[in-house]
Scaffold this motif. Structure first.
Motif, PDB file in Angstrom:
ATOM      1  N   LEU A 118       7.540   8.104   1.350  1.00 18.88           N
ATOM      2  CA  LEU A 118       6.990   8.723   0.147  1.00 18.88           C
ATOM      3  C   LEU A 118       6.208   7.751  -0.737  1.00 18.88           C
ATOM      4  N   MET A 119       6.141   6.502  -0.326  1.00 21.29           N
ATOM      5  CA  MET A 119       5.315   5.530  -1.047  1.00 21.29           C
ATOM      6  C   MET A 119       3.945   5.497  -0.367  1.00 21.29           C
ATOM      7  N   TRP A 120       3.214   6.608  -0.527  1.00 23.55           N
ATOM      8  CA  TRP A 120       1.973   6.794   0.229  1.00 23.55           C
ATOM      9  C   TRP A 120       0.902   5.773  -0.113  1.00 23.55           C
ATOM     10  N   GLU A 121       0.949   5.178  -1.298  1.00 17.97           N
ATOM     11  CA  GLU A 121      -0.036   4.152  -1.646  1.00 17.97           C
ATOM     12  C   GLU A 121       0.015   3.011  -0.635  1.00 17.97           C
ATOM     13  N   ASN A 122       1.234   2.627  -0.247  1.00 21.95           N
ATOM     14  CA  ASN A 122       1.393   1.524   0.702  1.00 21.95           C
ATOM     15  C   ASN A 122       0.823   1.872   2.069  1.00 21.95           C
ATOM     16  N   GLN A 123       0.896   3.135   2.433  1.00 21.97           N
ATOM     17  CA  GLN A 123       0.388   3.559   3.736  1.00 21.97           C
ATOM     18  C   GLN A 123      -1.135   3.471   3.791  1.00 21.97           C
ATOM     19  N   GLU A 124      -1.774   3.426   2.639  1.00 23.37           N
ATOM     20  CA  GLU A 124      -3.220   3.211   2.595  1.00 23.37           C
ATOM     21  C   GLU A 124      -3.544   1.718   2.582  1.00 23.37           C
ATOM     22  N   ILE A 125      -2.673   0.931   1.957  1.00 22.70           N
ATOM     23  CA  ILE A 125      -2.938  -0.500   1.791  1.00 22.70           C
ATOM     24  C   ILE A 125      -2.704  -1.294   3.077  1.00 22.70           C
ATOM     25  N   TYR A 126      -1.540  -1.145   3.697  1.00 24.50           N
ATOM     26  CA  TYR A 126      -1.179  -2.026   4.810  1.00 24.50           C
ATOM     27  C   TYR A 126      -2.160  -1.993   5.980  1.00 24.50           C
ATOM     28  N   PRO A 127      -2.665  -0.841   6.411  1.00 19.73           N
ATOM     29  CA  PRO A 127      -3.637  -0.862   7.510  1.00 19.73           C
ATOM     30  C   PRO A 127      -4.908  -1.658   7.175  1.00 19.73           C
ATOM     31  N   LYS A 128      -5.283  -1.718   5.915  1.00 18.98           N
ATOM     32  CA  LYS A 128      -6.467  -2.490   5.510  1.00 18.98           C
ATOM     33  C   LYS A 128      -6.257  -3.983   5.738  1.00 18.98           C
ATOM     34  N   TYR A 129      -5.000  -4.399   5.829  1.00 17.97           N
ATOM     35  CA  TYR A 129      -4.672  -5.812   6.047  1.00 17.97           C
ATOM     36  C   TYR A 129      -4.209  -6.076   7.474  1.00 17.97           C
ATOM     37  N   GLY A 130      -4.513  -5.159   8.381  1.00 15.00           N
ATOM     38  CA  GLY A 130      -4.234  -5.388   9.791  1.00 15.00           C
ATOM     39  C   GLY A 130      -2.883  -4.921  10.293  1.00 15.00           C
ATOM     40  N   TYR A 131      -2.127  -4.201   9.471  1.00 12.95           N
ATOM     41  CA  TYR A 131      -0.825  -3.692   9.904  1.00 12.95           C
ATOM     42  C   TYR A 131      -0.984  -2.362  10.619  1.00 12.95           C
ATOM     43  N   GLU A 132      -0.185  -2.174  11.662  1.00 20.12           N
ATOM     44  CA  GLU A 132      -0.198  -0.915  12.404  1.00 20.12           C
ATOM     45  C   GLU A 132       1.193  -0.293  12.369  1.00 20.12           C
TER      46      GLU A 132
END
Length: 152
Positions: A118-132
């Motif tokens: 439910l912390m959807w902001e993080n789901q937008e941030i982490y992929p931008k930094y190479g996380y899958e």
């Protein structure tokens, strides 16, 4: 203008424990109502984490921090917190780059973390930094999305 001292990420010391708690609480407090439980980083033993060398802070006074732990083969990013009034100033980006550098320094080829679904902001941030995304798993009261980043 931000001075170099403000940009430095350093190991937290005992005198930082109150600031670590304050920044963590400020960063996560707004999620309590959304997820229906107190986020795990707010319930951490900050003094023990600092004493154990797991906490790194930035800013004087502290505006952001990461809690990390090395395991065989990967670095676990347990928590990242930025004071709300410092959002948009590059603090989170600086901390994520520090985590990458720290993993490389320790000879670890992967970083792992998880975030509440439910912390959807993080789901937008982490992929931008190479996380899958690796998986989504429920751990007790927490519905978590697990991520990993492989370093070159």
């Amino acid at each position: 203008m931000i001075h170099k001292e403000q940009e430095r990420v350093r190991p937290a010391v005992a005198d930082d424990v109150a600031a670590v708690k304050a920044v963590t609480d400020a960063a996560y407090r707004h999620y309590i109502e959304r997820i229906g439980v107190v986020p795990q980083p707010m319930e951490a033993d900050h003094a023990a984490d600092v004493a154990g060398g797991k906490v790194f802070v930035t800013g004087e006074p502290v505006v952001g921090l990461v809690v990390i732990e090395a395991f065989a083969g990967h670095l676990f990013l347990d928590s990242i917190a930025v004071r709300p009034d410092a959002h948009g100033a590059g603090v989170g980006r600086r901390l994520l780059h520090f985590v990458d550098a720290r993993a490389r320094e320790l000879g670890l080829g992967e970083i792992r973390l998880y975030t509440n679904a439910l912390m959807w902001e993080n789901q937008e941030i982490y992929p931008k930094y190479g996380y899958e995304v690796v998986e989504r798993r429920v751990d007790g009261p927490y519905d978590r999305i697990h991520y990993r980043k492989r370093l070159d």
